[in-house]
Design a protein around this motif. Structure first.
Motif, PDB file in Angstrom:
ATOM      1  N   SER A 158       3.029   1.661  -3.271  1.00 46.28           N
ATOM      2  CA  SER A 158       2.248   2.043  -4.452  1.00 46.28           C
ATOM      3  C   SER A 158       1.700   3.462  -4.337  1.00 46.28           C
ATOM      4  O   SER A 158       1.483   4.129  -5.346  1.00 46.28           O
ATOM      5  CB  SER A 158       1.117   1.042  -4.710  1.00 46.28           C
ATOM      6  N   GLU A 159       1.481   3.946  -3.120  1.00 46.95           N
ATOM      7  CA  GLU A 159       0.968   5.307  -2.923  1.00 46.95           C
ATOM      8  C   GLU A 159       2.077   6.354  -2.876  1.00 46.95           C
ATOM      9  O   GLU A 159       1.954   7.418  -3.474  1.00 46.95           O
ATOM     10  CB  GLU A 159       0.166   5.382  -1.622  1.00 46.95           C
ATOM     11  N   GLN A 183      -3.202  -1.677  -6.407  1.00 51.97           N
ATOM     12  CA  GLN A 183      -1.942  -1.360  -5.733  1.00 51.97           C
ATOM     13  C   GLN A 183      -0.822  -2.263  -6.233  1.00 51.97           C
ATOM     14  O   GLN A 183       0.301  -1.809  -6.457  1.00 51.97           O
ATOM     15  CB  GLN A 183      -2.085  -1.483  -4.216  1.00 51.97           C
ATOM     16  N   LYS A 229       0.840  -1.208   0.000  1.00 46.62           N
ATOM     17  CA  LYS A 229       0.000   0.000   0.000  1.00 46.62           C
ATOM     18  C   LYS A 229       0.874   1.257   0.000  1.00 46.62           C
ATOM     19  O   LYS A 229       0.682   2.155  -0.826  1.00 46.62           O
ATOM     20  CB  LYS A 229      -0.910  -0.012   1.223  1.00 46.62           C
ATOM     21  N   LYS A 273       0.164  -1.138  -9.784  1.00 47.66           N
ATOM     22  CA  LYS A 273       0.951   0.102  -9.720  1.00 47.66           C
ATOM     23  C   LYS A 273       2.363  -0.181  -9.206  1.00 47.66           C
ATOM     24  O   LYS A 273       3.343   0.367  -9.704  1.00 47.66           O
ATOM     25  CB  LYS A 273       0.257   1.129  -8.823  1.00 47.66           C
TER      26      LYS A 273
END
Length: 189
Positions: free
Chosen positions: A20-21, A99, A17, A102
């Motif tokens: 990917s963010e 996620q 998480k 990405k």
């Protein structure tokens, strides 16, 4: 013992998480530990380094994606039917695991040289079908260009849907598959 596995699983989920963010470089082990609710040292009981954590996530999701694509490639259907199904499977993976998708892309961009060290990647499954299409004279584009067109088009479509620029409406996958099939089986003369 199950608690250790639960912790490791949670570390992987949170790291995915955050990576990917925020990005791989921008996310620290401290950030991951804080989000999981454990100490940094606890992470190092499961992974020897941040790189091992990053590589584990990449390997886990890229091989899962590969297996899904390969199941279509190795089916007994016509090459055109398998091609169309690949588009659906590719996009379904993206939308069901945004996620992870990405992150896989981020890994490719940031660690392109390292990607060569991994086997059974999604591109390997795609290339099997592309190579078959080239051998049969159906796909008339160089394999590297065919791969770039296929992956690039679907990646961009996913990002446009994910970003709210276009909607994932009924028939989108079929339309994209048709466009890609026509582009890759087109004869340049």
């Amino acid at each position: 013992m199950p608690r250790l596995q639960d912790t490791k699983k949670r570390i992987l989920e949170v790291a995915l998480k955050l990576f990917s963010e925020r990005g791989i470089k921008e996310t620290t082990v401290k950030d991951i530990a804080k989000e999981v609710g454990i100490t940094e040292g606890a992470i190092y009981r499961h992974f020897t380094s941040k790189d091992e954590l990053v590589n584990t996530i990449f390997l886990t999701y890229s091989q899962s994606f590969y297996r899904e694509l390969l199941s279509v490639v190795e089916s007994e259907e016509t090459i055109e039917d398998r091609f169309f199904k690949l588009v659906h499977v590719f996009l379904n993976f993206c939308f069901e695991n945004p996620q992870a998708f990405k992150f896989i892309n981020l890994f490719h961009y940031l660690r392109a040289q390292e990607v060569k060290n991994f086997q059974n990647l999604p591109k390997d499954a795609l290339l099997k079908l592309i190579d078959e299409g080239i051998r049969e004279g159906i796909i008339r584009v160089r394999r590297e260009l065919a791969l770039a067109v296929f992956v690039g088009t679907l990646e961009r479509a996913f990002l446009l849907v994910d970003g709210g620029v276009i909607k994932r409406e009924e028939g989108l996958e079929e339309e994209l598959a048709t466009v890609l099939w026509r582009a890759l089986s087109f004869t340049f003369r």
